[in-house]
Design a protein around this motif. Structure first.
Motif, mmCIF file in Angstrom:
data_model
loop_
_atom_site.group_PDB
_atom_site.id
_atom_site.type_symbol
_atom_site.label_atom_id
_atom_site.label_comp_id
_atom_site.label_asym_id
_atom_site.label_seq_id
_atom_site.Cartn_x
_atom_site.Cartn_y
_atom_site.Cartn_z
ATOM 1 N N ALA A 30 0.812 -1.215 0.000
ATOM 2 C CA ALA A 30 0.000 0.000 0.000
ATOM 3 C C ALA A 30 0.849 1.269 0.000
ATOM 4 N N ALA A 31 2.148 1.132 0.281
ATOM 5 C CA ALA A 31 3.019 2.303 0.402
ATOM 6 C C ALA A 31 3.494 2.769 -0.963
ATOM 7 N N GLY A 32 3.104 3.981 -1.330
ATOM 8 C CA GLY A 32 3.605 4.589 -2.551
ATOM 9 C C GLY A 32 4.856 5.399 -2.288
ATOM 10 N N ALA A 33 5.174 5.615 -1.013
ATOM 11 C CA ALA A 33 6.360 6.377 -0.628
ATOM 12 C C ALA A 33 6.966 5.773 0.625
ATOM 13 N N VAL A 34 8.268 5.592 0.589
ATOM 14 C CA VAL A 34 9.036 5.220 1.773
ATOM 15 C C VAL A 34 10.146 6.257 1.894
ATOM 16 N N VAL A 35 10.105 7.021 2.972
ATOM 17 C CA VAL A 35 11.082 8.069 3.209
ATOM 18 C C VAL A 35 11.942 7.646 4.391
ATOM 19 N N SER A 36 13.257 7.824 4.250
ATOM 20 C CA SER A 36 14.150 7.441 5.342
ATOM 21 C C SER A 36 15.138 8.558 5.634
ATOM 22 N N ILE A 68 7.035 10.462 21.775
ATOM 23 C CA ILE A 68 7.135 11.280 20.561
ATOM 24 C C ILE A 68 6.525 10.549 19.384
ATOM 25 N N VAL A 69 6.904 9.299 19.207
ATOM 26 C CA VAL A 69 6.374 8.516 18.088
ATOM 27 C C VAL A 69 4.860 8.390 18.214
ATOM 28 N N GLY A 70 4.377 8.105 19.412
ATOM 29 C CA GLY A 70 2.940 7.984 19.629
ATOM 30 C C GLY A 70 2.199 9.271 19.349
ATOM 31 N N SER A 71 2.764 10.386 19.805
ATOM 32 C CA SER A 71 2.146 11.689 19.581
ATOM 33 C C SER A 71 2.067 12.017 18.093
ATOM 34 N N LEU A 72 3.145 11.789 17.374
ATOM 35 C CA LEU A 72 3.147 12.058 15.934
ATOM 36 C C LEU A 72 2.218 11.096 15.203
ATOM 37 N N ALA A 73 2.174 9.863 15.659
ATOM 38 C CA ALA A 73 1.292 8.877 15.023
ATOM 39 C C ALA A 73 -0.170 9.287 15.160
ATOM 40 N N GLN A 74 -0.536 9.837 16.318
ATOM 41 C CA GLN A 74 -1.919 10.252 16.535
ATOM 42 C C GLN A 74 -2.327 11.409 15.633
ATOM 43 N N SER A 75 -1.353 12.221 15.220
ATOM 44 C CA SER A 75 -1.675 13.381 14.389
ATOM 45 C C SER A 75 -1.442 13.115 12.902
ATOM 46 N N THR A 76 -1.175 11.861 12.551
ATOM 47 C CA THR A 76 -0.875 11.505 11.167
ATOM 48 C C THR A 76 -2.006 10.692 10.569
ATOM 49 N N ALA A 77 -2.319 10.995 9.329
ATOM 50 C CA ALA A 77 -3.339 10.216 8.619
ATOM 51 C C ALA A 77 -2.918 10.054 7.163
ATOM 52 N N ASP A 78 -3.092 8.880 6.642
ATOM 53 C CA ASP A 78 -2.844 8.619 5.232
ATOM 54 C C ASP A 78 -4.095 9.044 4.461
ATOM 55 N N PRO A 79 -3.949 9.836 3.402
ATOM 56 C CA PRO A 79 -5.140 10.321 2.689
ATOM 57 C C PRO A 79 -6.001 9.206 2.093
ATOM 58 N N ASP A 80 -5.406 8.053 1.848
ATOM 59 C CA ASP A 80 -6.160 6.938 1.276
ATOM 60 C C ASP A 80 -6.659 5.964 2.336
ATOM 61 N N GLY A 81 -6.351 6.253 3.607
ATOM 62 C CA GLY A 81 -6.820 5.397 4.688
ATOM 63 C C GLY A 81 -5.990 4.147 4.906
ATOM 64 N N HIS A 82 -4.838 4.038 4.249
ATOM 65 C CA HIS A 82 -3.960 2.881 4.441
ATOM 66 C C HIS A 82 -3.016 3.148 5.616
ATOM 67 N N PRO A 83 -2.511 2.097 6.223
ATOM 68 C CA PRO A 83 -1.625 2.304 7.373
ATOM 69 C C PRO A 83 -0.346 3.066 7.010
ATOM 70 N N VAL A 84 0.017 4.010 7.873
ATOM 71 C CA VAL A 84 1.313 4.666 7.821
ATOM 72 C C VAL A 84 2.201 3.847 8.748
ATOM 73 N N ARG A 85 3.385 3.475 8.277
ATOM 74 C CA ARG A 85 4.280 2.621 9.071
ATOM 75 C C ARG A 85 5.529 3.406 9.464
ATOM 76 N N ILE A 86 5.941 3.253 10.736
ATOM 77 C CA ILE A 86 7.057 4.018 11.294
ATOM 78 C C ILE A 86 8.084 3.069 11.905
ATOM 79 N N TRP A 87 9.357 3.340 11.634
ATOM 80 C CA TRP A 87 10.475 2.622 12.259
ATOM 81 C C TRP A 87 11.504 3.675 12.647
ATOM 82 N N VAL A 88 11.961 3.669 13.904
ATOM 83 C CA VAL A 88 12.966 4.632 14.346
ATOM 84 C C VAL A 88 13.866 3.988 15.393
#
Length: 159
Positions: A30-36, A68-88
Motif C-alpha cells: 500500500a506504500a507509494g512512498a518510503v522516506v528514510s 514522541i512517536v505515539g504523539s506524531l502517530a496520533q496526528s498523522t493520517a494517510d489520505p487513502d486510509g492505508h496504514p502509515v508505518r514508522i520505524w525509528v
C-alpha cells in the motif's frame, strides 16, 4: 493511537542500526512512498576533527522516544486510509565515523505525508530525547553535547 498508524519499531540500540533494515521493515504493497533518514557520525564538528563518538541515554529516554512517536502517530493520517508505518532507532554506546546514529523510516501512500512525518520525527527526537553525545577530537580533547531535556521524574514513594 490511530489505527491507521503502525509503529513497527521505536528503540534505543547498543548494536548497529541500518537504514536498509528500517526501509524493509516499513515497506508494504500500500506504500507509494518510503522516506528514510540516516544521521551518521561525521569526521568534524565546529572546525575540529572528530575521531569517534559515544552516546549516553537517560533511563527515561526510551519512554520519551515512544511518547514522541505515539504523539506524531496520533496526528498523522494517510489520505487513502492505508496504514502509515514508522520505524525509528537511536544508537547508544561507542560509534565510529560513518556509523548511523539515528535512523528513521516512514511508509505512506503518498510522499508528502511520509516526508513530513519523517522530518518531524527527526526534529523532535533531536530536541526532546535525553541522549548526550560525547565527541572525541583528534587533538585529544573531548566535548559533551546535550540533546533533549532530562525528563521530570517523581521520586519513588516510600513503602
Amino acid at each position: 493511537m490511530d489505527t491507521n498508524v503502525e509503529v513497527v519499531s521505536a528503540q534505543l540500540s547498543a548494536t548497529p542500526i541500518s537504514v536498509d533494515a528500517a526501509i524493509a521493515a516499513v515497506e508494504s504493497d500500500a506504500a507509494g512512498a518510503v522516506v528514510s533518514f540516516s544521521g551518521v557520525v561525521r569526521n568534524h564538528d565546529g572546525g575540529k576533527d572528530v575521531t569517534r563518538l559515544s552516546y549516553s541515554a537517560h533511563p527515561l529516554a526510551l519512554g520519551v522516544l515512544s511518547e514522541i512517536v505515539g504523539s506524531l502517530a496520533q496526528s498523522t493520517a494517510d489520505p487513502d486510509g492505508h496504514p502509515v508505518r514508522i520505524w525509528v532507532a537511536h544508537r547508544v554506546g561507542a560509534l565510529e565515523i560513518g556509523d548511523p546514529a539515528l535512523v528513521c523510516a516512514v511508509a505512506s501512500s503518498h510522499r508528502a505525508e511520509a516526508f513530513e512525518l519523517c522530518s518531524a520525527l527527526v526534529e523532535r527526537i533531536k530536541a526532546e530525547v535525553p541522549i548526550w553525545k560525547e565527541q572525541f577530537f583528534s587533538d585529544g580533547s573531548v566535548e559533551w553535547v546535550g540533546a533533549g531535556n532530562v525528563p521530570e521524574q517523581s521520586p519513588p514513594e516510600n513503602q
